[in-house]
Design a protein around this motif. Structure first.
Motif, PDB file in Angstrom:
ATOM      1  N   SER A   2       0.753  -1.044  -0.014  1.00  0.00           N
ATOM      2  CA  SER A   2      -0.028  -0.005   0.172  1.00  0.00           C
ATOM      3  C   SER A   2       0.943   1.222  -0.056  1.00  0.00           C
ATOM      4  N   GLU A   3       0.279   2.258  -0.481  1.00  0.00           N
ATOM      5  CA  GLU A   3       0.925   3.691  -0.459  1.00  0.00           C
ATOM      6  C   GLU A   3       0.125   4.583   0.716  1.00  0.00           C
ATOM      7  N   VAL A   4       0.751   5.366   1.290  1.00  0.00           N
ATOM      8  CA  VAL A   4       0.022   6.237   2.146  1.00  0.00           C
ATOM      9  C   VAL A   4      -0.754   7.303   1.430  1.00  0.00           C
ATOM     10  N   GLY A   5      -2.004   7.413   1.789  1.00  0.00           N
ATOM     11  CA  GLY A   5      -2.805   8.582   0.898  1.00  0.00           C
ATOM     12  C   GLY A   5      -4.370   8.088   1.406  1.00  0.00           C
ATOM     13  N   GLU A   6      -5.291   8.877   0.855  1.00  0.00           N
ATOM     14  CA  GLU A   6      -6.546   8.815   1.021  1.00  0.00           C
ATOM     15  C   GLU A   6      -7.394   9.582   0.066  1.00  0.00           C
ATOM     16  N   LEU A   7      -8.301   8.891  -0.651  1.00  0.00           N
ATOM     17  CA  LEU A   7      -9.271   9.262  -1.382  1.00  0.00           C
ATOM     18  C   LEU A   7     -10.181  10.544  -1.161  1.00  0.00           C
ATOM     19  N   ASP A   8      -9.980  11.610  -2.031  1.00  0.00           N
ATOM     20  CA  ASP A   8     -10.700  12.574  -1.570  1.00  0.00           C
ATOM     21  C   ASP A   8     -12.371  12.413  -1.924  1.00  0.00           C
ATOM     22  N   PRO A   9     -12.943  12.662  -0.957  1.00  0.00           N
ATOM     23  CA  PRO A   9     -14.513  12.260  -1.026  1.00  0.00           C
ATOM     24  C   PRO A   9     -15.021  13.201  -2.398  1.00  0.00           C
ATOM     25  N   ALA A  10     -14.665  14.357  -2.538  1.00  0.00           N
ATOM     26  CA  ALA A  10     -15.023  15.103  -3.492  1.00  0.00           C
ATOM     27  C   ALA A  10     -14.866  14.258  -4.817  1.00  0.00           C
ATOM     28  N   GLU A  11     -13.922  13.431  -5.146  1.00  0.00           N
ATOM     29  CA  GLU A  11     -13.821  12.565  -6.380  1.00  0.00           C
ATOM     30  C   GLU A  11     -14.902  11.572  -6.558  1.00  0.00           C
ATOM     31  N   VAL A  12     -15.173  11.026  -5.243  1.00  0.00           N
ATOM     32  CA  VAL A  12     -16.230  10.109  -5.312  1.00  0.00           C
ATOM     33  C   VAL A  12     -17.509  10.540  -5.535  1.00  0.00           C
ATOM     34  N   THR A  13     -17.752  11.832  -4.940  1.00  0.00           N
ATOM     35  CA  THR A  13     -19.086  12.589  -5.331  1.00  0.00           C
ATOM     36  C   THR A  13     -19.176  12.867  -6.639  1.00  0.00           C
ATOM     37  N   ALA A 136      -3.253   4.663  -2.619  1.00  0.00           N
ATOM     38  CA  ALA A 136      -3.217   3.708  -1.268  1.00  0.00           C
ATOM     39  C   ALA A 136      -4.432   2.501  -1.394  1.00  0.00           C
ATOM     40  N   ALA A 137      -5.118   2.573  -2.370  1.00  0.00           N
ATOM     41  CA  ALA A 137      -5.937   1.255  -2.826  1.00  0.00           C
ATOM     42  C   ALA A 137      -5.357  -0.009  -3.179  1.00  0.00           C
ATOM     43  N   GLU A 138      -5.706  -1.055  -2.700  1.00  0.00           N
ATOM     44  CA  GLU A 138      -4.919  -2.497  -2.953  1.00  0.00           C
ATOM     45  C   GLU A 138      -5.438  -2.570  -4.257  1.00  0.00           C
ATOM     46  N   SER A 139      -6.545  -2.385  -5.061  1.00  0.00           N
ATOM     47  CA  SER A 139      -6.968  -2.554  -6.324  1.00  0.00           C
ATOM     48  C   SER A 139      -7.996  -1.767  -6.897  1.00  0.00           C
ATOM     49  N   THR A 140      -8.122  -1.363  -8.084  1.00  0.00           N
ATOM     50  CA  THR A 140      -9.100  -0.811  -8.667  1.00  0.00           C
ATOM     51  C   THR A 140     -10.554  -1.156  -8.136  1.00  0.00           C
ATOM     52  N   THR A 141     -10.741  -2.292  -8.193  1.00  0.00           N
ATOM     53  CA  THR A 141     -12.182  -3.088  -7.768  1.00  0.00           C
ATOM     54  C   THR A 141     -12.397  -2.522  -6.374  1.00  0.00           C
ATOM     55  N   SER A 142     -11.501  -2.508  -5.537  1.00  0.00           N
ATOM     56  CA  SER A 142     -11.822  -1.665  -4.132  1.00  0.00           C
ATOM     57  C   SER A 142     -12.452  -0.397  -4.174  1.00  0.00           C
ATOM     58  N   PHE A 174      -3.788 -11.971  -1.359  1.00  0.00           N
ATOM     59  CA  PHE A 174      -3.939 -11.437  -0.101  1.00  0.00           C
ATOM     60  C   PHE A 174      -2.623 -11.408   0.487  1.00  0.00           C
ATOM     61  N   ARG A 175      -1.309 -11.619  -0.341  1.00  0.00           N
ATOM     62  CA  ARG A 175       0.104 -11.403   0.491  1.00  0.00           C
ATOM     63  C   ARG A 175       0.236  -9.796   0.546  1.00  0.00           C
ATOM     64  N   TRP A 176      -0.219  -8.919  -0.269  1.00  0.00           N
ATOM     65  CA  TRP A 176       0.087  -7.500  -0.265  1.00  0.00           C
ATOM     66  C   TRP A 176      -1.409  -6.906   0.238  1.00  0.00           C
ATOM     67  N   VAL A 177      -1.410  -6.589   1.268  1.00  0.00           N
ATOM     68  CA  VAL A 177      -2.827  -5.925   1.816  1.00  0.00           C
ATOM     69  C   VAL A 177      -2.687  -4.845   2.657  1.00  0.00           C
ATOM     70  N   ARG A 178      -3.745  -3.969   3.052  1.00  0.00           N
ATOM     71  CA  ARG A 178      -3.644  -3.002   3.700  1.00  0.00           C
ATOM     72  C   ARG A 178      -4.889  -3.049   4.814  1.00  0.00           C
ATOM     73  N   PRO A 179      -5.024  -2.210   6.142  1.00  0.00           N
ATOM     74  CA  PRO A 179      -5.873  -2.553   6.805  1.00  0.00           C
ATOM     75  C   PRO A 179      -7.390  -2.324   6.218  1.00  0.00           C
ATOM     76  N   GLY A 180      -8.124  -3.325   6.350  1.00  0.00           N
ATOM     77  CA  GLY A 180      -9.198  -3.291   5.547  1.00  0.00           C
ATOM     78  C   GLY A 180      -9.613  -4.215   4.654  1.00  0.00           C
ATOM     79  N   THR A 181      -8.465  -4.725   4.126  1.00  0.00           N
ATOM     80  CA  THR A 181      -8.556  -5.660   2.858  1.00  0.00           C
ATOM     81  C   THR A 181      -9.087  -6.831   3.217  1.00  0.00           C
ATOM     82  N   HIS A 182      -9.037  -7.382   4.314  1.00  0.00           N
ATOM     83  CA  HIS A 182      -9.664  -8.745   4.521  1.00  0.00           C
ATOM     84  C   HIS A 182     -10.980  -8.640   4.954  1.00  0.00           C
ATOM     85  N   ARG A 183     -11.492  -7.308   5.674  1.00  0.00           N
ATOM     86  CA  ARG A 183     -12.840  -6.924   5.799  1.00  0.00           C
ATOM     87  C   ARG A 183     -13.799  -7.021   4.569  1.00  0.00           C
TER      88      ARG A 183
END
Length: 334
Positions: A2-13, A136-142, A174-183
């Protein structure tokens, strides 16, 4: 990974607004598609089709969908590049870090009223009108999951199947995951999909000819222990080696070459079946270990050679003779 980062909520909107208003949608996957780009595209297509929106999914090359992905729900929405409309309300590029990843379908951007980019590559150039990008997302599907949640669209087993396909492959089982991937994986599995069968079809099933190809390719692999302080291992998959094997069999070679203990960087050069002198190159590097080297950022290396990707998994296209290709890579790593 994972990379450190956060998706901008405005982008999702903005992404939700674009799709809500869309009267027609083309979803473009990257060339040499993997399960993350195809799974993302088909999940969106299923949702849009159910909402009564005309939707087309396509990729520029190869000519056919990789065999391992043909059981994904929604494949009937995939059309040949020639059948992709020249004009469309919204064009969605999934898992594409730049326009170059669209191949011959890049020209469809000009005919789109809105271009929406959904991606998790750090090298993304934000070429869309709307960009939903999170390195920071583990996949585009996430990211598609976050989009559907914001859109208040429920995820059923068909959509979950497509999303899980991208998640299991881009995390390397699931060898390269971030917090929340398994959830997230548990949430998708709870819809009733068979995670083991999905993973087996995508990652653990090959024709017998794959073994013959591997024996030739791996027998010619070379190790350069001094490169970049961590060592480089590389191999070439020539046109004659690949024979009639599907593209996914050739793509899988990097996952074997990268296991070399004496090298922190792995490269596989794959010769084009159609364009003389053209090679696609897959790069991988190992993440750091406590007290060890920080790991090589191959996305930066690939970007310098005209490609891009993730910090530990990237690629580019090159032209020339094998000796020239290796020399250019070693120079870029220096």
């Amino acid at each position: 990974m994972s990379e450190v980062g956060e998706l901008d909520p405005a982008e999702v909107t903005a992404a939700v607004a674009a799709l809500t208003a869309a009267r027609s949608v083309t979803v473009v996957c990257h060339v040499q598609p993997d399960a993350d780009t195809v799974g993302s595209g088909l999940a969106l297509a299923l949702v849009l089709h159910r909402r009564g929106v005309p939707v087309w999914v396509s990729f520029a090359e190869p000519a056919d969908l990789p065999f391992s992905m043909r059981t994904l729900p929604g494949v009937t929405h995939i059309v040949a590049p020639v059948d992709v409309p020249r004009t469309v309300d919204v064009l969605v590029a999934v898992d594409c870090g730049g326009v170059n990843r669209l191949g011959a379908l890049a020209d469809r951007i000009d005919g789109a009223a809105t271009t929406l980019v959904i991606d998790h590559h750090r090298s993304n150039t934000r070429f869309g009108t709307v960009n939903m990008v999170d390195p920071a997302a583990e996949s585009t599907t996430s990211l598609i999951v976050r989009l559907l949640d914001a859109w208040d669209v429920p995820i059923d087993s068909e959509v979950a199947h497509c999303l899980y396909a991208g998640l299991v492959t881009d995390t390397g089982s699931f060898r390269w995951v971030r917090p929340g991937t398994h959830r997230l994986a548990e949430r998708l599995l709870a819809t009733g999909i068979d995670g083991a069968e999905i993973a087996r079809a995508l990652l653990d099933t090959h024709p017998f000819g794959w073994l013959t190809m591997l024996s030739r390719v791996l027998g010619s692999a070379r190790l350069e222990p001094g490169v970049c302080g961590v060592g480089l291992v590389y191999a070439f998959v020539r046109r004659a080696d690949a024979g009639e094997l599907h593209s996914e069999e050739v793509e899988s070679v990097i996952d074997i070459v990268r296991t070399t203990a004496e090298a922190g960087i792995a490269a596989v050069f794959k010769e084009s079946r159609t364009v003389p002198g053209r090679w696609t190159v897959s790069l991988r590097s190992r993440d750091s270990e406590p007290g060890a080297h920080d790991g090589v950022d191959v996305a930066t290396v690939a970007a310098g050679l005209g490609g891009g990707g993730h910090r530990f998994a990237a690629g580019y296209t090159a032209y020339g003779e094998p000796e020239q290709l290796v020399a250019a890579l070693v120079a870029a790593l220096a």
